[in-house]
Design a protein around this motif. Sequence first.
Motif, mmCIF file in Angstrom:
data_model
loop_
_atom_site.group_PDB
_atom_site.id
_atom_site.type_symbol
_atom_site.label_atom_id
_atom_site.label_comp_id
_atom_site.label_asym_id
_atom_site.label_seq_id
_atom_site.Cartn_x
_atom_site.Cartn_y
_atom_site.Cartn_z
ATOM 1 N N PRO A 4 0.819 -1.224 0.000
ATOM 2 C CA PRO A 4 0.000 0.000 0.000
ATOM 3 C C PRO A 4 0.848 1.268 0.000
ATOM 4 O O PRO A 4 1.815 1.383 0.758
ATOM 5 C CB PRO A 4 -0.811 -0.116 1.290
ATOM 6 C CG PRO A 4 -0.012 -1.024 2.163
ATOM 7 C CD PRO A 4 0.695 -1.979 1.259
ATOM 8 N N VAL A 5 0.488 2.193 -0.865
ATOM 9 C CA VAL A 5 1.180 3.479 -0.956
ATOM 10 C C VAL A 5 0.131 4.588 -1.017
ATOM 11 O O VAL A 5 -0.964 4.396 -1.529
ATOM 12 C CB VAL A 5 2.099 3.562 -2.196
ATOM 13 C CG1 VAL A 5 3.283 2.615 -2.071
ATOM 14 C CG2 VAL A 5 1.322 3.295 -3.479
ATOM 15 N N THR A 6 0.500 5.767 -0.484
ATOM 16 C CA THR A 6 -0.420 6.901 -0.468
ATOM 17 C C THR A 6 0.019 7.933 -1.495
ATOM 18 O O THR A 6 1.183 8.352 -1.507
ATOM 19 C CB THR A 6 -0.465 7.542 0.930
ATOM 20 O OG1 THR A 6 -0.844 6.547 1.880
ATOM 21 C CG2 THR A 6 -1.466 8.689 0.968
ATOM 22 N N ALA A 7 -0.905 8.330 -2.356
ATOM 23 C CA ALA A 7 -0.613 9.338 -3.371
ATOM 24 C C ALA A 7 -0.655 10.730 -2.746
ATOM 25 O O ALA A 7 -1.097 10.910 -1.611
ATOM 26 C CB ALA A 7 -1.621 9.242 -4.509
ATOM 27 N N VAL A 8 -0.226 11.740 -3.496
ATOM 28 C CA VAL A 8 -0.210 13.125 -2.985
ATOM 29 C C VAL A 8 -1.624 13.629 -2.711
ATOM 30 O O VAL A 8 -1.804 14.626 -2.000
ATOM 31 C CB VAL A 8 0.505 14.066 -3.987
ATOM 32 C CG1 VAL A 8 1.984 13.742 -4.070
ATOM 33 C CG2 VAL A 8 -0.141 14.006 -5.363
ATOM 34 N N THR A 9 -2.622 12.955 -3.253
ATOM 35 C CA THR A 9 -4.014 13.357 -3.010
ATOM 36 C C THR A 9 -4.554 12.795 -1.697
ATOM 37 O O THR A 9 -5.694 13.067 -1.329
ATOM 38 C CB THR A 9 -4.909 12.881 -4.161
ATOM 39 O OG1 THR A 9 -4.760 11.454 -4.296
ATOM 40 C CG2 THR A 9 -4.524 13.557 -5.462
ATOM 41 N N GLY A 10 -3.740 11.952 -1.000
ATOM 42 C CA GLY A 10 -4.157 11.402 0.285
ATOM 43 C C GLY A 10 -4.831 10.054 0.204
ATOM 44 O O GLY A 10 -5.192 9.471 1.233
ATOM 45 N N ILE A 11 -5.034 9.530 -0.984
ATOM 46 C CA ILE A 11 -5.696 8.237 -1.163
ATOM 47 C C ILE A 11 -4.637 7.133 -1.229
ATOM 48 O O ILE A 11 -3.593 7.287 -1.869
ATOM 49 C CB ILE A 11 -6.544 8.214 -2.449
ATOM 50 C CG1 ILE A 11 -7.525 9.395 -2.457
ATOM 51 C CG2 ILE A 11 -7.285 6.889 -2.582
ATOM 52 C CD1 ILE A 11 -8.519 9.379 -1.310
ATOM 53 N N THR A 12 -4.914 6.007 -0.564
ATOM 54 C CA THR A 12 -3.984 4.877 -0.557
ATOM 55 C C THR A 12 -4.402 3.839 -1.595
ATOM 56 O O THR A 12 -5.580 3.473 -1.688
ATOM 57 C CB THR A 12 -3.919 4.236 0.837
ATOM 58 O OG1 THR A 12 -3.391 5.186 1.753
ATOM 59 C CG2 THR A 12 -3.020 3.011 0.825
ATOM 60 N N TYR A 13 -3.431 3.388 -2.353
ATOM 61 C CA TYR A 13 -3.642 2.364 -3.386
ATOM 62 C C TYR A 13 -2.588 1.271 -3.249
ATOM 63 O O TYR A 13 -1.567 1.453 -2.570
ATOM 64 C CB TYR A 13 -3.499 2.974 -4.781
ATOM 65 C CG TYR A 13 -4.461 4.096 -5.105
ATOM 66 C CD1 TYR A 13 -5.742 3.816 -5.555
ATOM 67 C CD2 TYR A 13 -4.068 5.428 -4.984
ATOM 68 C CE1 TYR A 13 -6.625 4.842 -5.865
ATOM 69 C CE2 TYR A 13 -4.939 6.465 -5.291
ATOM 70 C CZ TYR A 13 -6.219 6.160 -5.728
ATOM 71 O OH TYR A 13 -7.085 7.166 -6.046
ATOM 72 N N SER A 39 2.460 11.350 -13.629
ATOM 73 C CA SER A 39 3.062 10.011 -13.571
ATOM 74 C C SER A 39 4.307 9.964 -12.695
ATOM 75 O O SER A 39 4.698 8.900 -12.218
ATOM 76 C CB SER A 39 3.413 9.535 -14.984
ATOM 77 O OG SER A 39 4.308 10.435 -15.595
ATOM 78 N N ASP A 40 4.949 11.127 -12.472
ATOM 79 C CA ASP A 40 6.146 11.154 -11.634
ATOM 80 C C ASP A 40 5.833 11.562 -10.190
ATOM 81 O O ASP A 40 6.727 11.926 -9.422
ATOM 82 C CB ASP A 40 7.192 12.099 -12.225
ATOM 83 C CG ASP A 40 6.674 13.533 -12.381
ATOM 84 O OD1 ASP A 40 5.466 13.740 -12.188
ATOM 85 O OD2 ASP A 40 7.488 14.424 -12.702
ATOM 86 N N SER A 41 4.559 11.486 -9.807
ATOM 87 C CA SER A 41 4.174 11.856 -8.444
ATOM 88 C C SER A 41 4.778 10.882 -7.434
ATOM 89 O O SER A 41 4.909 9.688 -7.701
ATOM 90 C CB SER A 41 2.649 11.835 -8.302
ATOM 91 O OG SER A 41 2.057 12.797 -9.137
ATOM 92 N N ASP A 42 5.120 11.402 -6.261
ATOM 93 C CA ASP A 42 5.667 10.566 -5.195
ATOM 94 C C ASP A 42 4.567 9.671 -4.635
ATOM 95 O O ASP A 42 3.430 10.106 -4.411
ATOM 96 C CB ASP A 42 6.238 11.430 -4.073
ATOM 97 C CG ASP A 42 7.517 12.141 -4.495
ATOM 98 O OD1 ASP A 42 8.215 11.592 -5.368
ATOM 99 O OD2 ASP A 42 7.801 13.225 -3.955
#
Length: 396
Positions: A4-13, A39-42
Amino acid sequence: MKDPVTAVTGITYDRESIEKWLKTTRNTTCPVTKQPLPSDSDLTPNHTLRRLIQAWCIANASNGMDRIPTPKSPLDKSRVIKLIREFAVPSLCINALKKMDVLAKENERNRKCMQETGVGKPLVLFLIKCHRERRIVGLEEALRILYLTWLPSSEIKAVLNDKHDSIINCLIWILGFDFDQIETNNNSAVVVIKTHAMLVLRKVVEILNTRVLEKLEPEFFKQVLKIFNSKISQQATKSALMILTDVCLWGRNKSKIVEANAIFDLIEFELQKPDKNITELIINLLAHLCSCAEGRAQFIRHAGSIAMLAKRILRVSPATDDQAVHILSLISKYSAAKQVLLEMLRVGAVTKLCMVIQADCPAYLKEKASGVLRLHTNLWNNSPCIAVYLLTRYQR
């Protein structure tokens, strides 16, 4: 979720899922919030959720759940740079290659990081050094890494065009090398090395400038055909056909390919009924080679060439139909000796041309087939199979 990883928008995928989503060019937004997500978002690892998932798996082990292993940290450029620097140290070079090989095979994320760090140039220089020193240790790893991380950047294009003779000679040396003299009990490694050499050679040919391709030596074509005939792997066979098709467009390469006895080899291979995608490549290459006089002469000298071509029409694909009819058109126009025309009639090529006109084929292909029939109606109209058709369609 496994990682699980969290995108910069706060949602975990799950990492694999969101990376696959972002890799698609049209997907530049967060699937949930619809906010921009380049596509290069942390992507930040969600350690708390991962531990909860692992704990749940352990609690449900009696129900057949396996514990999800802790994912490895993403590869960073500093580690790749460190490995690249070790190439320059003879005592560390092979160990560095093996580590990079493991990383390249691990996942797409690692390969992308290695591409961006620029592993291509040092790998090309390593291969050239192996050829110069006649050393095979590390070839398997270097070829596989180079293929898996291939990126036609300006840097790799510059080094290949600057050292084109060296890299081509190196790859041809690998393809022609008798590994049995050294590793008699490791045939699988030989297949891997030569297959990846063919895959890399195909990539190299795609970016070399035309001046280089025009000056390819006969030995180049002999070794490529040798790998084609050896059938070491499906990948190597397809690469050989694509390479020959690409280079035959430049200079005297068509003549060089014909002189290497390619047409006989291609026909013999096709008579063994390979997969349809291989057949498409073979017929396409034959069409290119038959555009020159020596190619057509070699084609009609093979006893089974026209019969093979006739059988493939309307049985493989529209692309094969197009090229096969084109070959028959070239032969009918420029190599129309009486015995050749009678052979076309005897083995069913003329009948197949009539079938093309009646089948659900594109209009241009029907016109091309009609053109071939019109050329020699006088000779073919006595055939009991097509007499009525020809006499009513093309009256003298």
